[in-house]
Motif scaffolding. Structure first.
Motif, PDB file in Angstrom:
ATOM      1  N   UNK A 106     -36.944 -31.130 -22.184  1.00 45.01           N
ATOM      2  CA  UNK A 106     -36.192 -30.339 -23.164  1.00 45.01           C
ATOM      3  C   UNK A 106     -34.762 -30.825 -23.371  1.00 45.01           C
ATOM      4  N   UNK A 107     -34.120 -31.300 -22.306  1.00 50.63           N
ATOM      5  CA  UNK A 107     -32.705 -31.647 -22.355  1.00 50.63           C
ATOM      6  C   UNK A 107     -32.472 -33.020 -21.749  1.00 50.63           C
ATOM      7  N   UNK A 108     -31.324 -33.597 -22.014  1.00 53.03           N
ATOM      8  CA  UNK A 108     -30.953 -34.873 -21.405  1.00 53.03           C
ATOM      9  C   UNK A 108     -30.820 -34.686 -19.899  1.00 53.03           C
ATOM     10  N   UNK A 109     -31.301 -35.651 -19.133  1.00 46.75           N
ATOM     11  CA  UNK A 109     -31.196 -35.645 -17.676  1.00 46.75           C
ATOM     12  C   UNK A 109     -29.743 -35.460 -17.267  1.00 46.75           C
ATOM     13  N   UNK A 110     -29.491 -34.561 -16.312  1.00 46.99           N
ATOM     14  CA  UNK A 110     -28.135 -34.160 -15.957  1.00 46.99           C
ATOM     15  C   UNK A 110     -27.195 -35.300 -15.628  1.00 46.99           C
ATOM     16  N   UNK A 111     -27.688 -36.323 -14.922  1.00 42.25           N
ATOM     17  CA  UNK A 111     -26.812 -37.434 -14.543  1.00 42.25           C
ATOM     18  C   UNK A 111     -26.428 -38.305 -15.734  1.00 42.25           C
ATOM     19  N   UNK A 112     -27.077 -38.097 -16.880  1.00 40.02           N
ATOM     20  CA  UNK A 112     -26.781 -38.883 -18.078  1.00 40.02           C
ATOM     21  C   UNK A 112     -26.132 -38.047 -19.183  1.00 40.02           C
ATOM     22  N   UNK A 113     -25.768 -36.810 -18.874  1.00 47.03           N
ATOM     23  CA  UNK A 113     -25.149 -35.955 -19.879  1.00 47.03           C
ATOM     24  C   UNK A 113     -23.675 -36.279 -20.056  1.00 47.03           C
ATOM     25  N   UNK A 114     -23.194 -36.213 -21.294  1.00 50.72           N
ATOM     26  CA  UNK A 114     -21.760 -36.290 -21.529  1.00 50.72           C
ATOM     27  C   UNK A 114     -21.128 -34.958 -21.128  1.00 50.72           C
ATOM     28  N   UNK A 115     -19.824 -34.962 -20.951  1.00 51.50           N
ATOM     29  CA  UNK A 115     -19.150 -33.721 -20.580  1.00 51.50           C
ATOM     30  C   UNK A 115     -19.292 -32.671 -21.676  1.00 51.50           C
ATOM     31  N   UNK A 116     -19.207 -33.086 -22.936  1.00 47.55           N
ATOM     32  CA  UNK A 116     -19.315 -32.127 -24.042  1.00 47.55           C
ATOM     33  C   UNK A 116     -20.707 -31.501 -24.088  1.00 47.55           C
ATOM     34  N   UNK A 117     -21.734 -32.302 -23.877  1.00 50.06           N
ATOM     35  CA  UNK A 117     -23.120 -31.804 -23.867  1.00 50.06           C
ATOM     36  C   UNK A 117     -23.307 -30.839 -22.696  1.00 50.06           C
ATOM     37  N   UNK A 118     -22.821 -31.226 -21.518  1.00 51.02           N
ATOM     38  CA  UNK A 118     -22.960 -30.374 -20.339  1.00 51.02           C
ATOM     39  C   UNK A 118     -22.216 -29.056 -20.515  1.00 51.02           C
ATOM     40  N   UNK A 119     -21.069 -29.102 -21.181  1.00 49.35           N
ATOM     41  CA  UNK A 119     -20.259 -27.895 -21.336  1.00 49.35           C
ATOM     42  C   UNK A 119     -20.967 -26.843 -22.182  1.00 49.35           C
ATOM     43  N   UNK A 120     -21.812 -27.277 -23.113  1.00 48.95           N
ATOM     44  CA  UNK A 120     -22.592 -26.325 -23.902  1.00 48.95           C
ATOM     45  C   UNK A 120     -23.614 -25.609 -23.012  1.00 48.95           C
ATOM     46  N   UNK A 121     -24.165 -26.317 -22.036  1.00 47.38           N
ATOM     47  CA  UNK A 121     -25.264 -25.796 -21.230  1.00 47.38           C
ATOM     48  C   UNK A 121     -24.828 -24.979 -20.030  1.00 47.38           C
ATOM     49  N   UNK A 122     -23.672 -25.297 -19.456  1.00 43.14           N
ATOM     50  CA  UNK A 122     -23.287 -24.716 -18.180  1.00 43.14           C
ATOM     51  C   UNK A 122     -22.351 -23.537 -18.345  1.00 43.14           C
ATOM     52  N   UNK A 123     -22.282 -22.721 -17.281  1.00 42.00           N
ATOM     53  CA  UNK A 123     -21.644 -21.410 -17.405  1.00 42.00           C
ATOM     54  C   UNK A 123     -20.132 -21.442 -17.253  1.00 42.00           C
ATOM     55  N   UNK A 124     -19.575 -22.437 -16.553  1.00 43.24           N
ATOM     56  CA  UNK A 124     -18.134 -22.432 -16.330  1.00 43.24           C
ATOM     57  C   UNK A 124     -17.622 -23.844 -16.059  1.00 43.24           C
TER      58      UNK A 124
END
Length: 260
Positions: A106-124
């Motif tokens: 469903x999503x890009x593998x965590x170790x390959x995520x950009x900070x902007x992409x990760x920031x959309x997904x994570x809570x803080x």
């Protein structure tokens, strides 16, 4: 801080201190003098019988001329973690692995995520920081070999915005150029036993541990039956996926046609 019963995390941190001290050709007394503490305190840290503060890790890095190696290890092992309980043990296996095999549906593998992409997904912010910190293993000396299979739908599913998706796919293309990283795209379809994301971490002694994601969390397992299931599933996914070159070509096409 008073001595305490060692934990797996303090022991791991202590082992890293010992390794760097020995590489520097110092004994405990010499390191203690450089760090302005007693030899017994260095002994407690190296044996995992005390949890040192981050500022002491900084002093050790300076004393050992080790850059940020021990600060990074402190952040990884001793900082209070925002990881959910079901995932908390896996980052240590991930960090010590010499090979990682990951499938994402469903999503890009965590170790390959950009900070902007990760920031959309994570809570803080702390969760984002920890994810970015984990990614350092991909570029460290003796980095693990990483094989990633992404379901094609990952490239098409908007997370955040078109700009974030364009940056994310361009990052995947860039990371795929690294010698230790292979990214393949699996065409949308059914693949037996590949119903949810997983990551297999192979250790230097060839033992393995797998993180299996569920709809309401996940679990870490070293059970032979679980490892056999996901290993076979990953082999089938690799066989059915596009070649690494064709996968990069597809990512470039999606960037141009969907996210530009």
């Amino acid at each position: 801080m008073a001595a305490r019963k060692p934990t797996s995390k303090t022991v791991s941190f202590g082992a890293e201190v010992t390794r760097l001290r020995e590489e520097a050709g110092l004994n405990r007394t010499e390191l203690a003098a450089r760090a302005a503490v007693t030899r017994s305190y260095i002994s407690q840290v190296e044996s995992g019988r005390t949890k040192c503060r981050k500022d002491f890790a900084e002093r050790l890095d300076k004393a050992l001329d080790s850059g940020t190696a021990l600060v990074d290890a402190w952040d990884e092992l001793l900082r209070s973690s925002s990881y959910p309980r079901f995932f908390a043990d896996f980052p240590r296996a991930e960090a010590s692995a010499d090979a990682l095999r990951a499938f994402e549906i469903r999503l890009v593998y965590g170790l390959l995520q950009t900070e902007a992409y990760a920031r959309v997904l994570l809570c803080d912010d702390e969760a984002v920081r920890e994810r970015m910190q984990r990614q350092k293993i991909l570029t460290k000396p003796n980095a693990p070999t990483v094989f990633v299979v992404l379901d094609e739908s990952v490239l098409l599913r908007e997370v955040g915005s078109r700009e974030i998706m364009r940056e994310q796919l361009e990052h995947l293309i860039e990371m795929s150029e690294r010698d230790n990283i292979t990214i393949q795209i699996a065409p949308i379809g059914y693949y037996r036993d590949a119903r949810a994301p997983f990551v297999i971490a192979t250790q230097p002694d060839r033992s393995e541990i797998v993180y299996l994601e569920h709809n309401i969390g996940g679990e870490t397992s070293a059970e032979p039956k679980d490892l056999a299931l996901v290993s076979e599933a990953f082999s089938r996914l690799q066989a059915a996926a596009l070649s690494p070159k064709a996968s990069v070509d597809l990512m470039r096409k999606v960037v141009e046609e969907r996210w530009t």
